[in-house]
Write an enzyme that holds these catalytic residues in place. Sequence first.
Site, PDB file in Angstrom:
ATOM      1  N   LYS A 205     108.939  14.962 -19.015  1.00 51.60           N
ATOM      2  CA  LYS A 205     109.223  14.761 -19.820  1.00 51.60           C
ATOM      3  C   LYS A 205     110.386  15.755 -21.062  1.00 51.60           C
ATOM      4  CE  LYS A 205     110.350   9.421 -22.400  1.00 51.60           C
ATOM      5  NZ  LYS A 205     109.689   8.979 -22.164  1.00 51.60           N
ATOM      6  N   LYS A 259     111.461  14.047 -15.677  1.00 50.05           N
ATOM      7  CA  LYS A 259     113.359  13.206 -16.479  1.00 50.05           C
ATOM      8  C   LYS A 259     113.206  13.899 -17.827  1.00 50.05           C
ATOM      9  CE  LYS A 259     112.923   8.955 -19.088  1.00 50.05           C
ATOM     10  NZ  LYS A 259     111.446   8.001 -19.608  1.00 50.05           N
TER      11      LYS A 259
HETATM   12  C1  PBG Z   1     110.388   4.641 -23.558  1.00 52.94           C
HETATM   13  C2  PBG Z   1     110.624   5.249 -22.261  1.00 52.94           C
HETATM   14  C3  PBG Z   1     112.342   5.793 -22.070  1.00 52.94           C
HETATM   15  C4  PBG Z   1     112.712   5.887 -20.937  1.00 52.94           C
HETATM   16  C5  PBG Z   1     111.824   5.329 -20.451  1.00 52.94           C
HETATM   17  N1  PBG Z   1     110.469   5.057 -20.807  1.00 52.94           N
HETATM   18  C6  PBG Z   1     113.100   6.319 -23.853  1.00 52.94           C
HETATM   19  C7  PBG Z   1     112.216   6.861 -24.557  1.00 52.94           C
HETATM   20  O1  PBG Z   1     111.455   8.155 -24.418  1.00 52.94           O
HETATM   21  O2  PBG Z   1     112.750   6.651 -25.707  1.00 52.94           O
HETATM   22  C8  PBG Z   1     113.861   6.322 -20.489  1.00 52.94           C
HETATM   23  C9  PBG Z   1     114.637   5.844 -19.471  1.00 52.94           C
HETATM   24  C10 PBG Z   1     116.431   5.765 -19.127  1.00 52.94           C
HETATM   25  O3  PBG Z   1     116.617   6.019 -20.106  1.00 52.94           O
HETATM   26  O4  PBG Z   1     116.920   5.367 -18.691  1.00 52.94           O
HETATM   27  N2  PBG Z   1     108.539   5.883 -23.575  1.00 52.94           N
END
Ligand code: PBG
Length: 336
Positions: A205, A259
């Site tokens: 991520k 992601k």
């Molecule tokens: C939070 C989380 C995020 C997303 C999914 N879980 C945002 C972040 O890490 O700030 C992003 C999903 C999206 O942008 O569609 N832990």
Amino acid sequence: MTNKPPITGEFPLTRMRRNRADDWSRRLISESRLSVDDLIWPMFVIEGENKSEPVSSMPGVERLSVDRLVAQAGEAEALGIPAIAIFPNTDAKLKTSDAKEAVNPDNLVCRAVRAIKEKHSGVGIICDVALDPYNSDGHDGLVRDGKILNDETVEVLCQQSIMQARAGCDIIAPSDMMDGRIKAIREALDGEGFQHVRIVSYAAKYASAFYGPFRDAVGSGGALKGDKKTYQMDSANTDEALREVAMDIREGADMVMVKPGMPYLDIIHRIKDTFAMPTLAFQVSGEYAMVQAASANGWLDHDAVMMESLMAFKRAGADAVLTYFAPKAARLLQNT
Ligand code: PBG
């Protein structure tokens, strides 16, 4: 996927356009397939009853109260979408520096999961594990003196996972990027008799600006102090993603996730090639917003771009995609 070099012919004996000449022969040789079985629908839940609120930076997406979310989960089930992911928009009053609402067995997510399971047991439910919806700092972990604490956070994440599993969640999805959390959560779940609950690790991520609209949707953007670069990955790195995935597999992850999605197709490809694990991609909020904005301006053909972007994930090696396009794409795939 194959790594063998292709045997290429020579013109005019070989004419590449021959196979492309008709629709039926294009279908016959197509290498990747997208089906409804590849889709996961992320949804946002809010307090209240019979309520929906549009997310301004994600046209077409709404935050729903639990009763309406149940109906939307029913829509997912009817469309044949295998799983949904639930994200809470937590009341600002409940956000604290110890993020204790994360472990409240009656928090919004747990209530939503119970309500959905009661009516639509055929659809898989994925719950994020991270503290950002509950933390007054907007961070995924506990913060002390400006630092994100690792091991202390993992302890809370284990409790959060157990609460969500008790509510009926099928897949625990740690999205926090703390070190060592997959093993700790696996052991915590097993210790409570939840051996059957799966873990999909947000293994690779990245600290991405593409999450902006999501943070609006869950209301964590305004709260966020600083950035997430001390725990989420640097967009310059790929070897590091392999190390993250390797560790999470050893720690017991059942599936791994990359992601954001489209800007990181190379990461998906490398991970699938290296580990042959069930690999998910998250086509995040910013990717969705770009397509919606450009097509609203008449600059892109919405449906064609949506399907092309989803196919790109399959071609790269993803087994499934979390996408806000899930219901639309499912309808197009089923011609309904
Ligand atoms: C939070 C989380 C995020 C997303 C999914 N879980 C945002 C972040 O890490 O700030 C992003 C999903 C999206 O942008 O569609 N832990």
